[in-house]
Design a protein around this motif. Structure first.
Motif, PDB file in Angstrom:
ATOM      1  N   MET A  20       0.877  -1.009  -0.061  1.00 41.25           N
ATOM      2  CA  MET A  20      -0.043  -0.006   0.018  1.00 41.25           C
ATOM      3  C   MET A  20       0.885   1.346   0.016  1.00 41.25           C
ATOM      4  O   MET A  20       0.668   2.151  -0.843  1.00 41.25           O
ATOM      5  N   ALA A  21       2.019   1.123   0.974  1.00 46.40           N
ATOM      6  CA  ALA A  21       2.799   2.410   0.928  1.00 46.40           C
ATOM      7  C   ALA A  21       3.323   2.827  -0.390  1.00 46.40           C
ATOM      8  O   ALA A  21       3.646   3.790  -0.861  1.00 46.40           O
ATOM      9  N   ILE A  57       3.855   8.193   5.590  1.00 42.77           N
ATOM     10  CA  ILE A  57       3.989   8.913   4.419  1.00 42.77           C
ATOM     11  C   ILE A  57       3.839  10.521   4.594  1.00 42.77           C
ATOM     12  O   ILE A  57       2.607  10.767   4.717  1.00 42.77           O
ATOM     13  N   ASP A  58       5.022  11.078   4.401  1.00 49.73           N
ATOM     14  CA  ASP A  58       4.879  12.738   4.485  1.00 49.73           C
ATOM     15  C   ASP A  58       4.514  13.140   2.961  1.00 49.73           C
ATOM     16  O   ASP A  58       5.734  13.252   2.351  1.00 49.73           O
ATOM     17  N   ALA A  59       3.429  13.550   2.486  1.00 53.74           N
ATOM     18  CA  ALA A  59       3.092  14.127   1.282  1.00 53.74           C
ATOM     19  C   ALA A  59       3.128  15.796   1.396  1.00 53.74           C
ATOM     20  O   ALA A  59       2.199  16.147   0.542  1.00 53.74           O
ATOM     21  N   GLY A  60       3.543  16.200   2.229  1.00 57.04           N
ATOM     22  CA  GLY A  60       3.365  17.720   2.384  1.00 57.04           C
ATOM     23  C   GLY A  60       2.081  18.141   3.233  1.00 57.04           C
ATOM     24  O   GLY A  60       2.279  18.041   4.381  1.00 57.04           O
ATOM     25  N   GLY A  69       9.442   3.790   7.833  1.00 58.66           N
ATOM     26  CA  GLY A  69       8.926   2.499   8.485  1.00 58.66           C
ATOM     27  C   GLY A  69       8.922   1.430   7.516  1.00 58.66           C
ATOM     28  O   GLY A  69       8.254   0.668   7.684  1.00 58.66           O
ATOM     29  N   LEU A  70       9.100   1.628   6.169  1.00 58.28           N
ATOM     30  CA  LEU A  70       8.855   0.747   5.184  1.00 58.28           C
ATOM     31  C   LEU A  70       9.695  -0.514   5.399  1.00 58.28           C
ATOM     32  O   LEU A  70       9.033  -1.457   5.035  1.00 58.28           O
ATOM     33  N   PRO A  71      10.956  -0.562   5.822  1.00 57.12           N
ATOM     34  CA  PRO A  71      11.413  -1.902   6.112  1.00 57.12           C
ATOM     35  C   PRO A  71      10.688  -3.045   6.873  1.00 57.12           C
ATOM     36  O   PRO A  71      10.586  -4.129   6.578  1.00 57.12           O
ATOM     37  N   THR A  72      10.226  -2.545   7.914  1.00 57.70           N
ATOM     38  CA  THR A  72       9.263  -3.343   8.911  1.00 57.70           C
ATOM     39  C   THR A  72       7.951  -3.269   8.585  1.00 57.70           C
ATOM     40  O   THR A  72       7.319  -4.250   8.803  1.00 57.70           O
TER      41      THR A  72
END
Length: 94
Positions: A30-31, A59-62, A50-53
């Motif tokens: 999803m990410a 997700i910082d999209a501004g 946090g994607l590796p775990t």
């Protein structure tokens, strides 16, 4: 999934989106897909933590911050309660 309006309540973003995936694999997928879509729409890559775990991916999209969780982790941190200012449904309503 819920969206919490933050405009006028916080300087970090205008909206916070909180959603769950059933497993770390689904959260990571999803990410990655969301990051691709954000880049396609805005022309810039969002910052991702946090994607590796993939227990909790931010997700910082501004102007929009997205939190993707496994259900147990979402329930533990209960960001809806912390950030809702009384206008979000209880945790678990994904």
């Amino acid at each position: 999934m819920i969206s919490i309006p933050l405009a006028g309540k916080s300087s970090i973003a205008d909206h916070m989106v909180i959603a769950s995936g059933r497993s770390t694999r689904q959260v990571a997928s999803m990410a990655s897909k969301l990051a691709e879509k954000i880049k396609a729409e805005t022309g810039r890559s969002p910052r991702i933590e946090g994607l590796p775990t993939a227990d909790w991916v931010l997700i910082d999209a501004g102007d929009v911050i997205v939190h993707l969780f496994r259900p147990e982790v979402r329930s533990f941190y209960n960001l809806e309660r912390m950030w809702s200012f009384g206008d979000a449904p209880p945790a678990g309503n994904a």
